[in-house]
Enzyme design. Structure first.
Site, PDB file in Angstrom:
ATOM      1  N   CYS A  26     -47.404   8.612  34.181  1.00  0.00           N
ATOM      2  CA  CYS A  26     -48.093   9.885  33.720  1.00  0.00           C
ATOM      3  C   CYS A  26     -47.729  10.124  32.199  1.00  0.00           C
ATOM      4  CB  CYS A  26     -47.732  10.999  34.656  1.00  0.00           C
ATOM      5  SG  CYS A  26     -48.892  12.550  34.557  1.00  0.00           S
ATOM      6  N   HIS A  70     -48.946   9.049  40.123  1.00  0.00           N
ATOM      7  CA  HIS A  70     -47.589   8.991  40.209  1.00  0.00           C
ATOM      8  C   HIS A  70     -47.113   8.113  41.301  1.00  0.00           C
ATOM      9  CE1 HIS A  70     -45.878  12.174  37.645  1.00  0.00           C
ATOM     10  NE2 HIS A  70     -47.202  12.830  37.584  1.00  0.00           N
ATOM     11  N   GLU A  93     -44.240   7.270  42.472  1.00  0.00           N
ATOM     12  CA  GLU A  93     -42.979   7.624  42.901  1.00  0.00           C
ATOM     13  C   GLU A  93     -43.070   8.501  44.312  1.00  0.00           C
ATOM     14  OE1 GLU A  93     -43.240  10.557  39.457  1.00  0.00           O
ATOM     15  OE2 GLU A  93     -44.052   8.351  40.077  1.00  0.00           O
TER      16      GLU A  93
END
Length: 539
Positions: free
Chosen positions: A81, A176, A178
């Site tokens: 990002c 993202h 994660e």
């Protein structure tokens, strides 16, 4: 010596999740501020570097940049990002403000068969394009690739959603990976860490026990430690770890603040005095806590008060211990990140946690937090490795402020009594109800979950007391009583969570029992909010 991944934090609320995903690949990593020195980066000697997201804008904030040493090391770098945007700017590309800000799910097309994304896909289009379901959260976008980079991914709203310089091992994604909302995110990070960076997967909790025990002994020496024992997973594992390190130098202080779950006091004392043979001091401070909470309705104020009173109780007990110099807490990573307490201090505060927000600077004890760098699932793994019983290790988490943050508004003894009984009924129904083949067929759980209790299939479940009354009918009479909300979520890391799709029959039984068995509650509702946008706890 463990291989290390360096995560540079630009202030994202989910930077800790990057660390969790790396550790799930059994690779050691550390999070440090983005503005560390070049010398620090070189001395850290990482196998790879990951650049986190941020709430800032690369287009507006020219100070948030990665150290030059990151690009001089010759190791793989992954930008996420904001990390992608600063990589683009620092290496000669261009970033601009996007007319269409993306927040939420997106379907992304992979390009170029890069080492990072090749073969990783959620589905293919009729034209044969590999597609990924990802989670976006950005306002800026890369408008021009840096020299040497090729397009790696795109979405209809973000033409450059990923870029790669394969020769140098530089990869960047606008989404993202994660967060759990990105379906293949864990696989993407694992590929970067293990295959592209070539890190050794040797980070396991048994290794951490040895390192943590040595660190505790070095910190504490022959001084005594007191620990606030709540009976929850975090404080229990912290107590077991510290007890292994220093034995009887540890005194566990179990504080009954009047906001515990049903029969919790007896369970805690039986477990720690009976099983672990630890020193436990039982303090009934319910009048003290409830007295200070009287008339207080603001959630932040309640958390601060509860934290402050905990510290005062600990200080009073510490005076009775001639060598007590340390206050131990079961603080874990999510506590720190949600309090804006990452090492960069750049994350936006969501709520204060009593573990980190209630300690005054005048505290006369040093702070020992052996679990501070671990996520909840790591804490559970550590507990098992320490030999704690499963019923303790896999118990649902309970907030330090207890029922104080599950009673909306002012906390009263009457409200706490109603709530703990309603909560106990809900938990009992979850424990006594197993998932069926029909539940699996309805999509409420997986086929492998059939036969497991719904308590084990949820990550956290509890009741919330709402200080509002509604009209009801009991027998031939009218009632005007309180409302309780049931909350159950499923998550792997407690940073993001989905509401649990429980069987209607289970919810019906819980509701019926609460209304019939808990005089004072006549209406039960179920919370179907995810995190984000809601937090798991209501306050």
């Amino acid at each position: 010596m463990h291989d290390k991944i360096l995560i540079l934090d630009f202030g994202s609320q989910v930077t800790q999740l990057i660390a969790r995903r790396v550790r799930e690949a059994h690779v050691y990593c550390e999070i440090h501020p983005n503005d560390v020195s070049d010398d620090f980066v070189r001395e850290f000697a990482p196998k790879a570097v990951i650049l986190s997201g941020s709430h800032a804008s690369t287009y507006e904030d020219h100070q948030l940049r990665a150290p030059q040493a990151v690009w001089d090391l010759g190791v793989p770098v992954l930008g996420i990002c904001y990390g992608m945007q600063t990589m683009a700017v620092q290496l000669g590309g261009k970033v601009e403000w996007s007319d269409h800000r993306e927040f939420g799910y997106a379907e992304m097309r992979a390009h170029g068969h890069t080492r990072l994304l090749d073969g990783i896909e959620d589905f293919t289009t009729a034209e044969g394009h590999g597609m990924l379901k990802v989670w976006m959260s950005h306002g800026d976008k890369v408008a021009e690739l840096p020299p040497g980079f090729a397009l790696m991914a795109s979405t209809p709203s973000c033409p450059i959603a990923g870029m790669a310089d394969e020769a140098r091992g530089y990869y960047a994604v606008q989404f993202h990976p994660e967060v759990t909302h990105t379906v293949k995110g864990r696989q993407i990070i694992e590929r970067f860490v293990l295959q592209i960076a070539g890190a050794k997967p040797d980070w396991i909790m048994k290794n951490h026990i040895e390192e943590a025990v040595a660190k505790i002994r070095e910190q504490v020496g022959d001084e005594e430690v007191i620990l606030g024992l709540s009976g929850g997973v975090d404080s229990s594992v912290a107590a077991a770890l510290i007890h292994r390190a220093i034995g009887d130098q540890l005194t566990c202080v179990f504080v009954d603040h009047g906001l515990l779950r049903l029969n919790e006091g007896k369970m805690v004392l039986d477990m720690f005095e009976g099983r672990l043979h630890a020193k436990v001091v039982h303090v009934d401070a319910s009048d003290q806590f409830l007295g200070h909470l009287a008339g207080v309705t603001d959630p932040e104020a309640k958390r601060k008060i509860i934290g402050r009173e905990f510290v005062e109780v600990f200080q009073a007990e510490a005076k009775k211990l001639s060598k007590a110099k340390w206050l131990a807490q079961g603080t874990i990573y999510p506590d720190v990140v949600e309090s804006g307490g990452t090492k960069t201090k750049k994350a936006t505060t969501i709520k204060s946690h009593h573990n980190v927000g209630g300690l005054p600077e005048t505290l006369g004890l040093k702070l020992l937090e052996p679990l501070r760098d671990l996520f909840k699932d790591e804490v559970r793994e550590l507990g098992v490795a320490l030999g704690l019983p499963p019923e303790m290790v896999y118990r649902h988490p309970f907030p330090g402020p207890g029922l104080g943050v599950r009673i909306l508004g002012e906390v009263k003894r009457e409200y706490a009594e109603l709530l703990r009984r309603a909560d106990a009924i809900f938990i009992e129904e979850l424990r006594n109800t197993t998932a069926t083949a029909q539940d699996a067929a309805a999509g409420l759980c997986g086929e492998a979950d059939v036969g497991k209790s719904w308590y084990d299939l949820t990550s956290q479940a509890f009741a919330v007391f709402l200080p509002v009354k509604s009209v009801g009918v009991m027998g031939d009479g009218r009632t005007y009583d309180y409302v309780t909300s049931l909350r159950a979520v499923q998550t792997t890391d407690f940073m993001t969570a989905h509401w649990a799709h429980l069987p209607y029959a289970l919810l019906g039984r819980a509701s019926n029992r609460i209304i019939n068995e808990v005089r004072g509650i006549n209406r039960v509702v179920y919370d179907i909010s995810g995190k984000p946008p809601a937090t798991i706890e209501w306050e």
